[in-house]
Design a protein around this motif. Structure first.
Motif, PDB file in Angstrom:
ATOM      1  N   LEU A  33      45.745  31.272  31.688  1.00 34.60           N
ATOM      2  CA  LEU A  33      44.549  32.058  31.995  1.00 34.60           C
ATOM      3  C   LEU A  33      44.881  33.245  32.897  1.00 34.60           C
ATOM      4  O   LEU A  33      44.432  34.372  32.658  1.00 34.60           O
ATOM      5  CB  LEU A  33      43.481  31.175  32.643  1.00 34.60           C
ATOM      6  CG  LEU A  33      42.889  30.087  31.750  1.00 34.60           C
ATOM      7  CD1 LEU A  33      41.989  29.160  32.553  1.00 34.60           C
ATOM      8  CD2 LEU A  33      42.144  30.703  30.578  1.00 34.60           C
ATOM      9  N   GLY A  34      45.669  33.013  33.933  1.00 35.13           N
ATOM     10  CA  GLY A  34      46.076  34.105  34.808  1.00 35.13           C
ATOM     11  C   GLY A  34      46.910  35.147  34.076  1.00 35.13           C
ATOM     12  O   GLY A  34      46.707  36.351  34.242  1.00 35.13           O
TER      13      GLY A  34
ATOM     14  N   GLY B 285      46.892  35.897  30.877  1.00 39.81           N
ATOM     15  CA  GLY B 285      46.041  36.673  29.970  1.00 39.81           C
ATOM     16  C   GLY B 285      45.277  37.762  30.701  1.00 39.81           C
ATOM     17  O   GLY B 285      45.195  38.904  30.237  1.00 39.81           O
ATOM     18  N   LEU B 286      44.738  37.414  31.845  1.00 32.89           N
ATOM     19  CA  LEU B 286      44.021  38.411  32.643  1.00 32.89           C
ATOM     20  C   LEU B 286      44.974  39.491  33.153  1.00 32.89           C
ATOM     21  O   LEU B 286      44.632  40.680  33.166  1.00 32.89           O
ATOM     22  CB  LEU B 286      43.300  37.736  33.814  1.00 32.89           C
ATOM     23  CG  LEU B 286      42.132  36.836  33.432  1.00 32.89           C
ATOM     24  CD1 LEU B 286      41.643  36.051  34.644  1.00 32.89           C
ATOM     25  CD2 LEU B 286      41.006  37.643  32.815  1.00 32.89           C
ATOM     26  N   GLY B 287      46.170  39.096  33.562  1.00 30.45           N
ATOM     27  CA  GLY B 287      47.158  40.061  34.031  1.00 30.45           C
ATOM     28  C   GLY B 287      47.596  41.010  32.924  1.00 30.45           C
ATOM     29  O   GLY B 287      47.728  42.223  33.140  1.00 30.45           O
TER      30      GLY B 287
ATOM     31  N   ALA C  62      45.837  41.819  30.290  1.00 30.89           N
ATOM     32  CA  ALA C  62      44.712  42.711  30.011  1.00 30.89           C
ATOM     33  C   ALA C  62      44.626  43.815  31.061  1.00 30.89           C
ATOM     34  O   ALA C  62      44.372  44.990  30.732  1.00 30.89           O
ATOM     35  CB  ALA C  62      43.404  41.915  29.960  1.00 30.89           C
ATOM     36  N   ALA C  63      44.863  43.460  32.315  1.00 31.69           N
ATOM     37  CA  ALA C  63      44.858  44.462  33.386  1.00 31.69           C
ATOM     38  C   ALA C  63      45.992  45.465  33.193  1.00 31.69           C
ATOM     39  O   ALA C  63      45.820  46.669  33.404  1.00 31.69           O
ATOM     40  CB  ALA C  63      44.966  43.779  34.746  1.00 31.69           C
ATOM     41  N   ARG C  64      47.160  44.986  32.778  1.00 27.53           N
ATOM     42  CA  ARG C  64      48.298  45.876  32.502  1.00 27.53           C
ATOM     43  C   ARG C  64      47.946  46.855  31.378  1.00 27.53           C
ATOM     44  O   ARG C  64      48.228  48.050  31.464  1.00 27.53           O
ATOM     45  CB  ARG C  64      49.541  45.069  32.130  1.00 27.53           C
ATOM     46  CG  ARG C  64      50.739  45.980  31.834  1.00 27.53           C
ATOM     47  CD  ARG C  64      51.978  45.203  31.444  1.00 27.53           C
ATOM     48  NE  ARG C  64      51.812  44.599  30.138  1.00 27.53           N
ATOM     49  CZ  ARG C  64      52.063  43.330  29.856  1.00 27.53           C
ATOM     50  NH1 ARG C  64      52.482  42.507  30.775  1.00 27.53           N
ATOM     51  NH2 ARG C  64      51.883  42.882  28.639  1.00 27.53           N
TER      52      ARG C  64
ATOM     53  N   PHE D 169      48.147  30.479  39.335  1.00 25.38           N
ATOM     54  CA  PHE D 169      47.213  31.389  38.678  1.00 25.38           C
ATOM     55  C   PHE D 169      47.534  32.853  38.996  1.00 25.38           C
ATOM     56  O   PHE D 169      47.609  33.690  38.100  1.00 25.38           O
ATOM     57  CB  PHE D 169      45.772  31.067  39.083  1.00 25.38           C
ATOM     58  CG  PHE D 169      44.755  31.973  38.452  1.00 25.38           C
ATOM     59  CD1 PHE D 169      44.384  31.816  37.126  1.00 25.38           C
ATOM     60  CD2 PHE D 169      44.173  33.002  39.180  1.00 25.38           C
ATOM     61  CE1 PHE D 169      43.460  32.665  36.526  1.00 25.38           C
ATOM     62  CE2 PHE D 169      43.240  33.858  38.599  1.00 25.38           C
ATOM     63  CZ  PHE D 169      42.884  33.687  37.268  1.00 25.38           C
TER      64      PHE D 169
ATOM     65  N   PHE E  90      48.804  35.709  36.683  1.00 23.31           N
ATOM     66  CA  PHE E  90      48.275  37.079  36.694  1.00 23.31           C
ATOM     67  C   PHE E  90      49.360  38.122  36.929  1.00 23.31           C
ATOM     68  O   PHE E  90      49.514  39.056  36.140  1.00 23.31           O
ATOM     69  CB  PHE E  90      47.167  37.232  37.741  1.00 23.31           C
ATOM     70  CG  PHE E  90      46.541  38.600  37.704  1.00 23.31           C
ATOM     71  CD1 PHE E  90      45.538  38.885  36.798  1.00 23.31           C
ATOM     72  CD2 PHE E  90      46.988  39.617  38.538  1.00 23.31           C
ATOM     73  CE1 PHE E  90      44.977  40.153  36.729  1.00 23.31           C
ATOM     74  CE2 PHE E  90      46.438  40.889  38.485  1.00 23.31           C
ATOM     75  CZ  PHE E  90      45.425  41.159  37.577  1.00 23.31           C
TER      76      PHE E  90
ATOM     77  N   PHE F  52      50.898  40.869  34.520  1.00 26.11           N
ATOM     78  CA  PHE F  52      50.601  42.251  34.897  1.00 26.11           C
ATOM     79  C   PHE F  52      51.855  43.105  34.989  1.00 26.11           C
ATOM     80  O   PHE F  52      51.882  44.234  34.523  1.00 26.11           O
ATOM     81  CB  PHE F  52      49.862  42.251  36.240  1.00 26.11           C
ATOM     82  CG  PHE F  52      49.423  43.611  36.713  1.00 26.11           C
ATOM     83  CD1 PHE F  52      48.471  44.329  36.008  1.00 26.11           C
ATOM     84  CD2 PHE F  52      49.944  44.153  37.869  1.00 26.11           C
ATOM     85  CE1 PHE F  52      48.056  45.586  36.446  1.00 26.11           C
ATOM     86  CE2 PHE F  52      49.534  45.403  38.325  1.00 26.11           C
ATOM     87  CZ  PHE F  52      48.591  46.120  37.606  1.00 26.11           C
TER      88      PHE F  52
END
Length: 127
Positions: free
Chosen positions: A9-10, A12-14, A16-18, A68, A73, A77
């Motif tokens: 989960l972390g 995936g969010l990282g 997406a932020a990248r 996480f 993340f 990222f």
């Protein structure tokens, strides 16, 4: 198994932020120099220093937050593999000077960012 879900989960969010940072910087600065990758590596390194410094000062026993944020993340990222590809791309374009600037700048700034992040976290969160 729970640790892998937390990292997933972390990460995936990282990632997406990248992608977001890469898109914004490409629109702002163009594609001639990999500003997005440089940005996420330096910012990610600073955040890693801050996070690890904070976690070390707090001596938190729960590893879920570290998994996480740091492994997930920030692992998603920051983009060392993209850095390597960008380096080769600049080199193959014949941009030798830009290649050297990019490699030296990325490594130097990222290492310094972790150093400063740790120093800031130690100063802010020292008990």
């Amino acid at each position: 198994m729970q640790a892998y879900l937390i990292i997933f989960l972390g990460g995936g969010l990282g990632a997406a932020a990248r992608h977001f940072v890469g898109t914004v910087t490409a629109r702002s600065f163009g594609h001639g120099f990999p500003v997005g990758t440089l940005t996420v590596n330096v910012v990610g390194s600073l955040l890693m220093g801050l996070l690890i410094g904070w976690l070390a000062q707090r001596a938190l026993g729960d590893q879920s937050l570290r998994l996480f944020l740091a492994t997930g993340f920030l692992g998603g990222f920051t983009t060392f593999s993209a850095f390597s590809l960008d380096t080769i791309t600049l080199w193959e374009r014949g941009a030798t000077s830009l290649t050297a600037i990019y490699v030296l700048g990325s490594v130097t700034l990222s290492v310094l960012a972790v150093f400063f992040g740790l120093a800031i976290a130690r100063a802010l969160f020292a008990g």
